[in-house]
Design an enzyme around this catalytic site. Structure first.
Site, PDB file in Angstrom:
ATOM      1  CE  LYS A  37     -10.078   4.808  -0.527  1.00 38.98           C
ATOM      2  NZ  LYS A  37      -8.930   3.991  -0.871  1.00 38.98           N
ATOM      3  CE  LYS A  64      -8.893  11.584  -3.663  1.00 43.82           C
ATOM      4  NZ  LYS A  64      -8.096  10.830  -2.807  1.00 43.82           N
ATOM      5  CE  LYS A  84      -6.397   4.493  -8.813  1.00 39.63           C
ATOM      6  NZ  LYS A  84      -5.583   3.810  -7.814  1.00 39.63           N
TER       7      LYS A  84
HETATM    8  P1  TYM Z   1      -3.730   5.779  -4.818  1.00 38.18           P
HETATM    9  O1  TYM Z   1      -3.615   4.463  -5.491  1.00 38.18           O
HETATM   10  O2  TYM Z   1      -5.074   6.268  -4.422  1.00 38.18           O
HETATM   11  O3  TYM Z   1      -3.085   6.906  -5.727  1.00 38.18           O
HETATM   12  C1  TYM Z   1      -1.800   6.742  -6.288  1.00 38.18           C
HETATM   13  C2  TYM Z   1      -1.071   8.070  -6.305  1.00 38.18           C
HETATM   14  O4  TYM Z   1      -1.828   9.029  -7.059  1.00 38.18           O
HETATM   15  C3  TYM Z   1      -2.013  10.202  -6.276  1.00 38.18           C
HETATM   16  N1  TYM Z   1      -3.320  10.798  -6.613  1.00 38.18           N
HETATM   17  C4  TYM Z   1      -3.493  12.057  -7.005  1.00 38.18           C
HETATM   18  N2  TYM Z   1      -2.620  13.061  -7.207  1.00 38.18           N
HETATM   19  C5  TYM Z   1      -3.126  14.246  -7.646  1.00 38.18           C
HETATM   20  N3  TYM Z   1      -4.454  14.461  -7.861  1.00 38.18           N
HETATM   21  C6  TYM Z   1      -5.364  13.483  -7.670  1.00 38.18           C
HETATM   22  N4  TYM Z   1      -6.660  13.697  -7.903  1.00 38.18           N
HETATM   23  C7  TYM Z   1      -4.896  12.207  -7.217  1.00 38.18           C
HETATM   24  N5  TYM Z   1      -5.507  11.034  -6.936  1.00 38.18           N
HETATM   25  C8  TYM Z   1      -4.522  10.186  -6.560  1.00 38.18           C
HETATM   26  C9  TYM Z   1      -1.977   9.728  -4.838  1.00 38.18           C
HETATM   27  O5  TYM Z   1      -1.661  10.777  -3.949  1.00 38.18           O
HETATM   28  C10 TYM Z   1      -0.898   8.668  -4.891  1.00 38.18           C
HETATM   29  O6  TYM Z   1       0.387   9.256  -4.780  1.00 38.18           O
HETATM   30  N6  TYM Z   1      -2.320   4.858  -0.106  1.00 38.18           N
HETATM   31  C11 TYM Z   1      -1.836   5.082  -1.464  1.00 38.18           C
HETATM   32  C12 TYM Z   1      -1.005   3.932  -2.017  1.00 38.18           C
HETATM   33  C13 TYM Z   1       0.138   3.501  -1.154  1.00 38.18           C
HETATM   34  C14 TYM Z   1       1.362   4.201  -0.993  1.00 38.18           C
HETATM   35  C15 TYM Z   1       2.155   3.373  -0.130  1.00 38.18           C
HETATM   36  C16 TYM Z   1       1.850   5.416  -1.460  1.00 38.18           C
HETATM   37  C17 TYM Z   1       0.206   2.350  -0.438  1.00 38.18           C
HETATM   38  N7  TYM Z   1       1.434   2.263   0.176  1.00 38.18           N
HETATM   39  C18 TYM Z   1       3.432   3.761   0.252  1.00 38.18           C
HETATM   40  C19 TYM Z   1       3.137   5.799  -1.069  1.00 38.18           C
HETATM   41  C20 TYM Z   1       3.923   4.969  -0.234  1.00 38.18           C
HETATM   42  C21 TYM Z   1      -3.037   5.277  -2.374  1.00 38.18           C
HETATM   43  O7  TYM Z   1      -4.121   4.849  -2.086  1.00 38.18           O
HETATM   44  O8  TYM Z   1      -2.735   5.845  -3.558  1.00 38.18           O
END
Ligand code: TYM
Length: 356
Positions: A115, A207, A210
């Protein structure tokens, strides 16, 4: 060993459009865990602002993620749905964890490297410290299980490292104050199913994300029937028909991705999909996948729209969830402060007053 009550926590960032990766890799998994655990699902708005967000768009995105949770089937009457910034305990515990985590640990985080890109000097301090806040999200509730996609694995390993170091550094205090031999659990990630890493529809080595500039790389939860069909039709593939066995998908990332998406949408397995479609060309498989995707996503899409038409109602759900979350987190953070050695007389005085 201290025993911890089983509890699920997970979070989704309100940044840009939610896509099929978020839905299949995370949100549908959240839904599946509802019957087995008490669950807390958080819209992590404080994580979102580690990179610039337009304030009005952020507000809308927070409501959209809450709407997606509910539209996908999470029951806000039985489980907790809220946005992170309404529960200040996350920020408080994150500070303590910033002082537990080591620079070297955070320096190794691949997500930060990706990032921040080449311009690290210009990245926000929040982006660097992001994983400590994530550990705080989870451990403020002493959550034992966290469902996520594959890309969050490294962050969850760091969460365990932070919990372990806290438990170790303060072991004597933890025992003295009657918390047993560990204050925080070593949380288990749940990374399961055929869709833990959904790839871009344009490039099977990246992957689905967004932030990809090409909208054709992802299926958004807000896409209509035509957009979904067109994106699948245009998805990159190779000229070979589908194999009948998993082995035949090796070194065919685009084919593997579409088969995984089909399996996840059908609540099946990639093996089964290949049993059904082995030998079929993409000209047959893609329309079947498009039809399934439309069939599964249309009701979620419609329900999200319905919910988003009444933002006041969504805000009430988030407010109620935040109250419930704070009730669980407050004593955990109070305990952590006592363990660290902070003077907490103001909190105790306030608590006495509210009892009187
Ligand atoms: P974020 O917002 O990027 O994504 C949310 C969830 O979606 C999953 N994900 C995917 N799974 C499969 N294939 C993909 N291409 C894909 N893109 C995203 C992510 O693995 C995630 O589960 N850091 C985290 C948010 C967070 C969090 C937490 C998660 C903040 N605090 C505590 C768990 C526990 C994030 O940026 O997810």
């Amino acid at each position: 060993m201290t025993a911890f009550e089983p509890r699920v926590f997970s979070g989704v960032q309100p940044t840009g459009n939610l896509h099929l990766g978020n839905y299949l890799g995370a949100i549908t998994r959240f839904v599946a865990l509802q019957d087995s655990y008490p669950c807390i699902y958080c819209v992590v708005d404080m994580h979102a602002i580690t990179v610039w967000q337009e304030p009005e768009e952020l507000t809308n995105a927070i409501r959209s993620v809450a709407a997606a949770f509910i539209a996908a089937g999470i029951d806000p009457d039985k489980h907790v749905i809220f946005n992170q910034s309404q529960v200040h305990e996350h920020a408080e515990l994150a500070w303590i964890f910033n002082c537990v985590a080591r620079m070297g640990w955070l320096n190794r985080m691949t997500q930060f490297k990706e990032k921040a890109g080449k311009d690290r000097e210009n990245a926000s301090v929040g982006l660097f410290a992001y994983p400590s806040l994530m550990a705080a999200d989870i451990l403020a509730y002493k959550a034992t299980h966290v469902p996520v996609g594959e890309d969050q694995k490294q962050h969850l390993e760091l969460t365990r490292d932070i919990a372990q170091k806290f438990n170790y550094d303060f072991a004597e205090r933890i025992a003295e104050l009657g918390f047993g031999d560990a204050y925080f659990p070593l949380t288990e990630p749940i990374i399961q199913g055929p869709a833990t890493r959904i790839m871009s529809l344009r490039d099977g080595s990246k992957k689905m994300s967004k932030s990809d500039p090409s909208d054709y790389s992802r299926i958004n939860l807000t896409d209509d029937r035509d957009a979904i069909s067109q994106k699948i039709r245009k998805a990159k593939t190779d000229p070979e028909p589908l194999p009948s066995e998993l082995k035949g998908l090796e070194s065919r990332p685009e084919a593997q991705n579409l088969v995984g998406i089909y399996a996840a949408l059908a609540n099946s397995t990639s093996e089964q999909v290949l049993t059904d479609f082995g030998g079929a060309p993409f000209a047959t498989f893609k329309p079947a996948l498009a039809e399934l995707a439309v069939e599964m996503l249309a009701p979620v899409n419609a329900e999200m729209r319905r919910l988003l038409a009444d933002p006041g109602h969504l805000d009430q759900i988030l407010a109620k969830g935040a109250d419930q979350a704070a009730e669980i987190a407050a004593p955990v953070i109070d305990g952590a402060k006592d363990i660290v050695g902070f003077v907490t007389s103001r909190r105790k005085r306030t608590a006495e007053r509210s009892v009187a």
